[in-house]
Design an enzyme around this catalytic site. Sequence first.
Site, PDB file in Angstrom:
ATOM      1  N   SER A  99       0.812  -1.231  -0.122  1.00 61.87           N
ATOM      2  CA  SER A  99       0.106  -0.055  -0.058  1.00 61.87           C
ATOM      3  C   SER A  99       0.837   1.297  -0.116  1.00 61.87           C
ATOM      4  CB  SER A  99      -0.814  -0.220   1.052  1.00 61.87           C
ATOM      5  OG  SER A  99      -1.873  -0.900   1.177  1.00 61.87           O
ATOM      6  N   ASP A 164      -5.081  -1.965   7.904  1.00 55.07           N
ATOM      7  CA  ASP A 164      -4.876  -3.325   7.111  1.00 55.07           C
ATOM      8  C   ASP A 164      -4.088  -4.181   8.096  1.00 55.07           C
ATOM      9  OD1 ASP A 164      -4.668  -5.625   5.582  1.00 55.07           O
ATOM     10  OD2 ASP A 164      -2.886  -4.678   4.281  1.00 55.07           O
TER      11      ASP A 164
END
Length: 280
Positions: A99, A164
């Site tokens: 990410s 996450d």
Amino acid sequence: MNYRHDFHAGNFADVLKHVILMRILTHLRLKPAPFRVIDTHAGSGIYDLSGEEAQRTGEWRGGVGRMAEPFSPASEAVLAAWREALAAICPDGRHYPGSPLFIRHGLREQDRTAFNESHPAAEAALRKALPRRDDRLAITALDAYTIWNAQVPPNERRGLVLVDPPFESRDEFERLARGVKLMARKWTGGSLAVWYPIKDRAAVDGFEKAAVESGFPDVLVAELHTDRFDAAGPLAACGMLVANPPYTLEGDLATLLPELAGRLATGRTARYRLDWLAKN
């Protein structure tokens, strides 16, 4: 923490997560005012798909490995930002970005981001994967759940918190629920995207209920099931809960998810879910 994303990089869950991430960043870029992205569990930054870990599981073959063939034109429009970023970051096709690299690719000169990674080895790898001189980036190594208290709301007042977790702790959903409620109180207008595995439906339902009760006016959930989920088996289903999503995201996912579920299916029960948990 023993979790290593090297074994799972580029799998179906990464595809869903990063496509949604890039759609949100694309929407944030539409206004000239700066925004900030806070990534609470940033990871190592980039992953070698030819490495021992990725080759051992082969999970990427069921994710990014199935994405080369084009989708319908409408779905390709939704995938465009993800595909462009992936090609720019990893043109060799042998690596898959985490990410942070997707986020950095989506920033403009006036935007900022804060990456947090508490695992020492992953933090060191993340620092190596990012350029040493980029004033838009900050890296911390704190407990992820302190970030919402310490960095929210940002000065920019526009942006996204991406969460996450590795889901190694039994109370992960409970900690997430507390974090969502905290953010709703401190930054009601900010966007929040939370990724989670689906192995315990009751735990997911409890988390959704907490998100609804948090006070966020709009909460959208998107799930991708490549097969029937099994608590004892490999991951086959995951979700993304997005609070204050871009107004275009529901339509984007309504277009893409049917095709994506079919493309990434590993069993006959592959399906998707797209629901508003709260809608102002």
